[in-house]
Design a protein around this motif. Structure first.
Motif, short mmCIF file in Angstrom:
data_model
loop_
_atom_site.label_atom_id
_atom_site.label_comp_id
_atom_site.label_asym_id
_atom_site.label_seq_id
_atom_site.Cartn_x
_atom_site.Cartn_y
_atom_site.Cartn_z
N LYS A 310 -0.05 -0.25 0.31
CA LYS A 310 -0.41 0.88 0.97
C LYS A 310 -0.44 0.58 2.40
N ASN A 311 0.01 -0.40 2.88
CA ASN A 311 0.67 -0.80 4.27
C ASN A 311 1.71 0.05 4.74
N ASN A 312 2.38 0.51 3.66
CA ASN A 312 3.55 1.37 3.97
C ASN A 312 3.36 2.76 3.90
N LYS A 313 3.17 3.59 5.19
CA LYS A 313 2.58 4.82 5.19
C LYS A 313 3.30 5.91 4.70
N SER A 340 7.60 -2.81 3.73
CA SER A 340 7.25 -4.20 4.14
C SER A 340 6.10 -4.82 2.83
N MET A 343 1.66 -7.36 2.27
CA MET A 343 0.42 -7.38 1.44
C MET A 343 0.30 -8.36 0.40
#
Length: 360
Positions: A310-313, A340, A343
């Motif tokens: 979820k760090n990939n928006k 990326s 995580m």
């Protein structure tokens, strides 16, 4: 005539079992190697591209992180002649079982492969690669869960890796004493450089929908159409294509996995946005840096694996409580960003440590 009939029957049996004979000879040839590298059991040959991607990721992980070129026993060989493998796979051999989503009530045929493996090798060190655990909320779900718990307990040295927190909680609640570890889905390990023929710089046009047609499907057509409508307006493009990550007409052979998965990646990369209710539709979209709106299925695996990336928006999990416009605005705003998997790194470091202490 009797002799001709017997010869024909023998020839037919040989041809029918030729693949098994070759695999058995392969295991004999690699018996010593298995003592050092272990064996990966249960790789698929069906048409699910997500499972093919898992197999690619398992091999890449083992090769890059541990320097292991592992011996394999595909699922189609587990289904038949299982007794004979006991003769070539010793109790000292470490067994890795292919990851995916087979533990529970959704896919009983695939679950049986795992059960057969546990029954055949109860004294071996067994590591089940990251899985989803799902049992239906009925009498059958309880029956399967209890039986599987007994099967797990019958194995002296078993570790179950799961890929979402919900699966981890289910095992902790209903299967006390089982060694369970929370790890990322294996496909999140892959990145664009693993696919030499991936073209992320192609022209991108329109939306591609990658939707389920099986027992896990829950997204209503009206919901899908609403997402398509909002997204088309925001993109100012009304092109909508449809695809799936399952090849109905055939299976996927080991030697063609990379090409089949790469073709699907390029299909996603050629669009401005992916809409999907398939777990690996979401992850493959992420690898190609393609904005993606992920919808739910009949279990929690998509939302659970989404937590790892979820760090990939430009990837957004849209549930019923969230606003479609907000989801579309988010993924469009972050279009052009690169995937990326930062995580997942702690989880994969733990998986590396787990396997390394058994094999290296």
């Amino acid at each position: 005539k009797d002799q001709i009939g017997e010869i024909y029957m023998i020839k037919t049996l040989i041809l029918k079992n030729l693949g098994y004979i070759r695999k058995y000879m392969y295991l004999i040839k690699n018996r010593e190697k298995m003592q050092k590298t272990g064996i990966l059991i249960g790789e698929p040959n069906h048409g699910n591209i997500g499972d093919a991607a898992i197999a690619i990721a398992e091999h890449k992980f083992l090769e890059e992180q541990l320097g292991i070129d592992i011996v394999t026993l595909p699922a189609r060989f587990v289904e038949r002649h299982t007794w004979s493998y006991k003769k070539v796979i010793s109790e000292e051999t470490v067994i890795l079982f292919h990851g995916g989503g087979v533990i529970g009530t959704l896919w009983p045929r695939n679950l049986q492969d795992l059960i057969d493996c546990m029954h055949l090798f109860p004294n071996n060190r067994i590591i089940i690669m990251p899985q989803t655990v799902f049992f239906s909320d009925d009498d059958n779900g309880e029956k399967v869960r209890n039986q599987l718990y007994d099967d797990f307990k019958s194995c002296n040295r078993l570790t179950l890796c799961v890929r979402e927190k919900h699966s981890y909680d289910v095992v902790k609640k209903w299967m006390p004493g089982i060694d369970v570890r929370l790890m990322p889905d294996m496909v999140t390990y892959l990145q664009d450089y693993h696919f030499l023929d991936l073209n992320k710089k192609c022209n991108k046009e329109g939306i591609i929908c990658c939707m389920r047609r099986d027992v896990e499907k829950v997204v209503e057509k009206d919901m899908l159409n609403r997402v398509i409508s909002v997204l088309s307006k925001k993109l100012d493009n009304d092109i909508v294509d449809y695809t799936d990550t399952v090849l109905d007409e055939r299976g996927i052979r080991e030697q063609e996995r990379m090409q089949v998965v790469t073709d699907k990646l390029n299909e996603f990369a050629s669009h401005q946005c992916v809409i999907t209710d398939r777990l690996h539709g979401m992850v493959l979209a992420a690898i190609t840096d393609t904005p993606c709106i992920a919808l739910g299925c009949n279990n929690y695996k998509i939302q659970g694996v989404y937590e790892w990336i979820k760090n990939n928006k430009f990837i957004y999990f849209l549930d019923a409580e969230k606003n479609i416009d907000d989801a579309v605005d988010m993924v469009i705003k972050h279009a052009g960003e690169s995937y990326s998997n930062i995580m997942t790194r702690d989880g994969f470091a733990e998986l590396k440590k787990l396997i390394k202490q058994e094999l290296c």
